[in-house]
Design an enzyme around this catalytic site. Structure first.
Site, PDB file in Angstrom:
ATOM      1  CB  SER A  21      -0.897   0.003   1.242  1.00 24.23           C
ATOM      2  OG  SER A  21      -1.528   1.255   1.362  1.00 24.23           O
ATOM      3  CB  SER A  68      -8.041  -1.902   2.288  1.00 24.14           C
ATOM      4  OG  SER A  68      -8.214  -2.006   0.891  1.00 24.14           O
ATOM      5  CE  LYS A  72     -12.129  -0.531   0.712  1.00 23.27           C
ATOM      6  NZ  LYS A  72     -12.149   0.094  -0.610  1.00 23.27           N
ATOM      7  CG  ASP A 108     -12.519   4.079  -1.887  1.00 22.91           C
ATOM      8  OD1 ASP A 108     -11.351   4.515  -1.878  1.00 22.91           O
ATOM      9  OD2 ASP A 108     -12.824   2.983  -1.391  1.00 22.91           O
ATOM     10  N   GLY A 135     -15.936  -2.866  -4.853  1.00 24.87           N
ATOM     11  CA  GLY A 135     -15.391  -1.978  -3.818  1.00 24.87           C
ATOM     12  C   GLY A 135     -15.146  -0.565  -4.309  1.00 24.87           C
ATOM     13  CE1 TYR A 236      -2.458   2.610  -7.458  1.00 26.65           C
ATOM     14  CE2 TYR A 236      -4.788   3.156  -7.286  1.00 26.65           C
ATOM     15  CZ  TYR A 236      -3.642   2.606  -6.745  1.00 26.65           C
ATOM     16  OH  TYR A 236      -3.683   2.022  -5.501  1.00 26.65           O
ATOM     17  N   GLY A 258      -6.651   6.365 -12.252  1.00 26.33           N
ATOM     18  CA  GLY A 258      -7.191   6.408 -10.898  1.00 26.33           C
ATOM     19  C   GLY A 258      -6.300   7.053  -9.848  1.00 26.33           C
TER      20      GLY A 258
HETATM   21  P1  NAD Z   1     -14.086  -5.738  -6.927  1.00 23.86           P
HETATM   22  O1  NAD Z   1     -13.511  -7.107  -7.034  1.00 23.86           O
HETATM   23  O2  NAD Z   1     -14.849  -5.364  -5.726  1.00 23.86           O
HETATM   24  O3  NAD Z   1     -15.055  -5.502  -8.202  1.00 23.86           O
HETATM   25  C1  NAD Z   1     -14.580  -5.817  -9.495  1.00 23.86           C
HETATM   26  C2  NAD Z   1     -15.547  -5.295 -10.562  1.00 23.86           C
HETATM   27  O4  NAD Z   1     -15.018  -5.599 -11.847  1.00 23.86           O
HETATM   28  C3  NAD Z   1     -16.926  -5.917 -10.497  1.00 23.86           C
HETATM   29  O5  NAD Z   1     -17.899  -4.962 -10.860  1.00 23.86           O
HETATM   30  C4  NAD Z   1     -16.831  -7.059 -11.534  1.00 23.86           C
HETATM   31  O6  NAD Z   1     -18.092  -7.419 -12.028  1.00 23.86           O
HETATM   32  C5  NAD Z   1     -15.965  -6.390 -12.582  1.00 23.86           C
HETATM   33  N1  NAD Z   1     -15.184  -7.321 -13.408  1.00 23.86           N
HETATM   34  C6  NAD Z   1     -14.150  -8.096 -13.007  1.00 23.86           C
HETATM   35  N2  NAD Z   1     -13.659  -8.780 -14.040  1.00 23.86           N
HETATM   36  C7  NAD Z   1     -14.383  -8.423 -15.128  1.00 23.86           C
HETATM   37  C8  NAD Z   1     -14.339  -8.778 -16.504  1.00 23.86           C
HETATM   38  N3  NAD Z   1     -13.435  -9.652 -16.969  1.00 23.86           N
HETATM   39  N4  NAD Z   1     -15.223  -8.212 -17.339  1.00 23.86           N
HETATM   40  C9  NAD Z   1     -16.136  -7.331 -16.886  1.00 23.86           C
HETATM   41  N5  NAD Z   1     -16.210  -6.939 -15.590  1.00 23.86           N
HETATM   42  C10 NAD Z   1     -15.351  -7.493 -14.731  1.00 23.86           C
HETATM   43  O7  NAD Z   1     -12.878  -4.758  -7.181  1.00 23.86           O
HETATM   44  P2  NAD Z   1     -12.794  -3.203  -6.757  1.00 23.86           P
HETATM   45  O8  NAD Z   1     -12.233  -3.107  -5.407  1.00 23.86           O
HETATM   46  O9  NAD Z   1     -14.098  -2.556  -7.055  1.00 23.86           O
HETATM   47  O10 NAD Z   1     -11.683  -2.674  -7.763  1.00 23.86           O
HETATM   48  C11 NAD Z   1     -12.007  -2.427  -9.134  1.00 23.86           C
HETATM   49  C12 NAD Z   1     -10.929  -1.579  -9.770  1.00 23.86           C
HETATM   50  O11 NAD Z   1     -10.885  -0.300  -9.151  1.00 23.86           O
HETATM   51  C13 NAD Z   1      -9.545  -2.173  -9.655  1.00 23.86           C
HETATM   52  O12 NAD Z   1      -8.932  -2.069 -10.896  1.00 23.86           O
HETATM   53  C14 NAD Z   1      -8.843  -1.295  -8.641  1.00 23.86           C
HETATM   54  O13 NAD Z   1      -7.476  -1.142  -8.949  1.00 23.86           O
HETATM   55  C15 NAD Z   1      -9.555   0.020  -8.809  1.00 23.86           C
HETATM   56  N6  NAD Z   1      -9.575   0.826  -7.585  1.00 23.86           N
HETATM   57  C16 NAD Z   1      -9.024   2.057  -7.638  1.00 23.86           C
HETATM   58  C17 NAD Z   1      -9.056   2.871  -6.526  1.00 23.86           C
HETATM   59  C18 NAD Z   1      -8.444   4.248  -6.594  1.00 23.86           C
HETATM   60  O14 NAD Z   1      -8.332   4.901  -5.562  1.00 23.86           O
HETATM   61  N7  NAD Z   1      -8.083   4.711  -7.763  1.00 23.86           N
HETATM   62  C19 NAD Z   1      -9.655   2.429  -5.338  1.00 23.86           C
HETATM   63  C20 NAD Z   1     -10.216   1.151  -5.317  1.00 23.86           C
HETATM   64  C21 NAD Z   1     -10.159   0.339  -6.448  1.00 23.86           C
END
Ligand code: NAD
Length: 288
Positions: A21, A68, A72, A108, A135, A236, A258
């Site tokens: 992290s 995290s 969560k 977030d 998430g 990101y 991101g």
């Molecule tokens: P999560 O596992 O809770 O959710 C994943 C999402 O992606 C779901 O909606 C799922 O249906 C979809 N998904 C997964 N594989 C897929 C595919 N092959 N085709 C279509 N949809 C698909 O994950 P999360 O915690 O929501 O994280 C999602 C993204 O957001 C990650 O890439 C993470 O790096 C990014 N993120 C960024 C920040 C930030 O501060 N910039 C914070 C949290 C998460």
């Protein structure tokens, strides 16, 4: 090191895995820049350890914590109160301890909206197409609705667990905010494309675009995008995703990764704990 003494106030990060992290570097540098006597440490905490870790926030009179994966949602019943967005999202990423009373927040979605505000983008009254309901996607949808985005179209694979979460988010937004939301299954490609035609912003909050799906994008045809559509990818790492490359090829003027969301979700938590604004530009220069 000179900052740490008998009065130092502790803030924790409770998650697993967590050693990768950026948050400890972000917050400890911000404390140092402002001369604040706080320290931020990461702790490997899974759902089994979570109740005793939350009890430790109270026992040790810590100021709070970031939460995290995988905690969560699991933390909800262990807290005394929830901020409105955390309640609607059913998730917490920040805990504030006010003399033994623990309140859960989700920053977030605020981070996402603030990252856009920092680019002079105001989404009030606008239409957003949002892919994802996990998430990242859930707090983005809820915060956008609370902040006055008028229309929110949530696209997700119907067969994923997040497919039913997407439909739950739609229901909560329609029943408990002033925004109008609807669900479009990812398999309905014609509808997905049609929804983009009059949207102000497309946000991808799925894991597509990062490892192991780094070479993929939910949108592959640049003709689905317009120059004046804002394209935001919550990923990101890598800094430039496949979606961003396609958007740039389509001539889209505003294309973001991101990093801004990550920075501003931290800034919001920092403000909640310390009452002070994080020096975001200095931290961005340091981290990115
Ligand atoms: P999560 O596992 O809770 O959710 C994943 C999402 O992606 C779901 O909606 C799922 O249906 C979809 N998904 C997964 N594989 C897929 C595919 N092959 N085709 C279509 N949809 C698909 O994950 P999360 O915690 O929501 O994280 C999602 C993204 O957001 C990650 O890439 C993470 O790096 C990014 N993120 C960024 C920040 C930030 O501060 N910039 C914070 C949290 C998460």
């Amino acid at each position: 090191m000179e900052r740490i003494d008998g009065h130092t106030i502790l803030i924790g990060l409770l998650a697993t895995p967590i050693r990768h992290s950026m948050s400890p570097t972000m917050h400890n540098n911000a404390f140092a820049m402002l001369g604040l006597n706080y320290a931020y440490l990461a702790f490997e905490v899974g759902q089994k350890e979570l109740p005793s870790a939350v009890q430790a926030i109270r026992t040790l009179d810590m100021r709070g914590a970031n939460i995290s994966m995988p905690n969560k949602q699991a933390i909800l019943p262990l807290l005394d109160d929830l901020a409105p967005a955390a309640k609607l999202a059913g998730a917490v990423n920040t805990v504030v301890n006010d003399h033994g009373k623990l309140t859960g927040y989700t920053t977030d979605g605020i981070g996402f909206m603030q990252a856009l505000a920092a680019e002079n983008i105001d989404l009030r009254g606008e239409k957003m197409v949002l892919a994802g309901a996990g998430g990242a996607g859930t707090p983005i949808a809820i915060q956008a609705a609370l902040d006055g985005v008028k229309e929110i179209v949530i696209v997700n694979r119907a067969t994923d667990p997040q497919g039913s979460q997407a439909q739950k988010n739609v229901k909560i937004i329609n029943e408990q905010t002033n925004a109008h939301a609807r669900f479009v299954p990812l398999a309905d490609q014609a509808q997905f494309k049609a929804e983009l035609a009059d949207a102000t912003i497309y946000c991808d909050a799925t894991g597509v675009g990062m490892k192991p799906l780094a070479d993929q994008s939910l949108i592959t045809d640049p003709s689905w995008l317009r120059e004046d559509l804002i394209v935001y990818d919550t990923v990101y790492a890598p800094r430039t995703t496949k979606l961003m490359t396609i958007a740039q090829a389509a001539g889209v003027r505003h294309v973001f990764n991101g990093l801004g969301m990550m920075l501003y979700q931290g800034a919001e938590a920092f403000q909640l704990w310390t009452g002070q604004a994080m020096p975001v530009q200095a931290i961005a220069d340091l981290l990115f």
